[in-house]
Design an enzyme around this catalytic site. Structure first.
Site, PDB file in Angstrom:
ATOM      1  N   HIS A  17       0.834  -1.201   0.000  1.00 51.83           N
ATOM      2  CA  HIS A  17       0.000   0.000   0.000  1.00 51.83           C
ATOM      3  C   HIS A  17       0.871   1.256   0.000  1.00 51.83           C
ATOM      4  O   HIS A  17       0.607   2.202  -0.746  1.00 51.83           O
ATOM      5  CB  HIS A  17      -0.904   0.049   1.249  1.00 51.83           C
ATOM      6  CG  HIS A  17      -1.958  -0.985   1.307  1.00 51.83           C
ATOM      7  ND1 HIS A  17      -2.157  -1.768   2.434  1.00 51.83           N
ATOM      8  CD2 HIS A  17      -2.894  -1.385   0.406  1.00 51.83           C
ATOM      9  CE1 HIS A  17      -3.170  -2.587   2.217  1.00 51.83           C
ATOM     10  NE2 HIS A  17      -3.629  -2.382   0.993  1.00 51.83           N
ATOM     11  N   LYS A  41     -18.560  -5.665   7.809  1.00 48.87           N
ATOM     12  CA  LYS A  41     -17.364  -6.429   8.174  1.00 48.87           C
ATOM     13  C   LYS A  41     -16.864  -5.999   9.542  1.00 48.87           C
ATOM     14  O   LYS A  41     -17.128  -4.894   9.999  1.00 48.87           O
ATOM     15  CB  LYS A  41     -16.250  -6.203   7.146  1.00 48.87           C
ATOM     16  CG  LYS A  41     -16.542  -6.811   5.798  1.00 48.87           C
ATOM     17  CD  LYS A  41     -15.344  -6.663   4.880  1.00 48.87           C
ATOM     18  CE  LYS A  41     -15.610  -7.338   3.545  1.00 48.87           C
ATOM     19  NZ  LYS A  41     -14.453  -7.212   2.650  1.00 48.87           N
ATOM     20  N   ARG A  90      -2.190  -6.556  -8.279  1.00 46.67           N
ATOM     21  CA  ARG A  90      -1.168  -7.569  -7.996  1.00 46.67           C
ATOM     22  C   ARG A  90      -1.149  -8.658  -9.053  1.00 46.67           C
ATOM     23  O   ARG A  90      -0.107  -9.223  -9.348  1.00 46.67           O
ATOM     24  CB  ARG A  90      -1.424  -8.209  -6.628  1.00 46.67           C
ATOM     25  CG  ARG A  90      -1.211  -7.279  -5.466  1.00 46.67           C
ATOM     26  CD  ARG A  90      -1.675  -7.929  -4.195  1.00 46.67           C
ATOM     27  NE  ARG A  90      -3.132  -8.145  -4.305  1.00 46.67           N
ATOM     28  CZ  ARG A  90      -3.919  -8.455  -3.307  1.00 46.67           C
ATOM     29  NH1 ARG A  90      -3.420  -8.640  -2.112  1.00 46.67           N
ATOM     30  NH2 ARG A  90      -5.214  -8.601  -3.479  1.00 46.67           N
ATOM     31  N   SER A 128      -3.305  -7.652   3.066  1.00 46.21           N
ATOM     32  CA  SER A 128      -3.576  -7.439   4.490  1.00 46.21           C
ATOM     33  C   SER A 128      -3.978  -8.745   5.160  1.00 46.21           C
ATOM     34  O   SER A 128      -3.653  -8.976   6.324  1.00 46.21           O
ATOM     35  CB  SER A 128      -4.673  -6.389   4.672  1.00 46.21           C
ATOM     36  OG  SER A 128      -4.232  -5.129   4.232  1.00 46.21           O
TER      37      SER A 128
END
Length: 158
Positions: A17, A41, A90, A128
């Site tokens: 990040h 969440k 990614r 993460s």
């Protein structure tokens, strides 16, 4: 003035990040890091904790602002007077997901463009979720996150 938003949960912020933040900040006049608070969440860190960590990690980048938001990204982008959304990629699977969102957002907000930055190869595996898993088992997370974040993770899991 080119204003961009880099949204994410950043739970926690990783070196990947930070790399995207530094690179994006060089391309725009003002970069807003939008920390998503998703009420469906349960994050490890509160939105306030994530904003604070990012603020400390990004201290030396003068054109970066950290804010939290809820709801639709397009609403937050308009609230920030931004026209660019920054997303890190990614892998091909990231692209497929991000492309769908970029195209949907563009329909709703035609002045909004999405800028994809390919992750540096040294962070291409990093997420993460991986960091939280290692940290929960007291693994060495120093290659994954800034030292400040590693310390906060250790505190959370102790």
């Amino acid at each position: 003035m080119r204003i961009a938003v880099y949204p994410g949960s950043f739970d926690p912020v990783t070196n990947g990040h930070v790399d995207i933040i530094k690179r994006a900040a060089k391309m725009v006049d003002h970069l807003v890091i939008g920390v998503l608070h998703n009420s469906s969440k349960t994050p490890l860190f509160s939105a306030e904790e994530r904003v604070n960590m990012l603020s400390e990690v990004c201290q030396g980048i003068p054109n970066v602002e950290i804010r939290h938001f809820e709801g639709l990204l397009v609403d937050f982008v308009m609230e920030c007077n931004a026209t660019i959304v920054v997303r890190g990629l990614r892998a091909v699977t990231d692209f497929e997901y991000e492309l769908q969102w970029a195209q949907s957002n563009r329909i709703v907000c035609p002045q909004m463009d999405t800028m994809f930055l390919v992750t540096n190869v040294q962070y291409s595996y990093l997420s993460s979720s991986v960091v939280r898993e290692y940290a929960s088992h007291r693994g060495d997370i120093s290659p994954f996150v800034p030292p400040l974040v590693a310390e906060r993770l250790k505190e959370k899991y102790n």
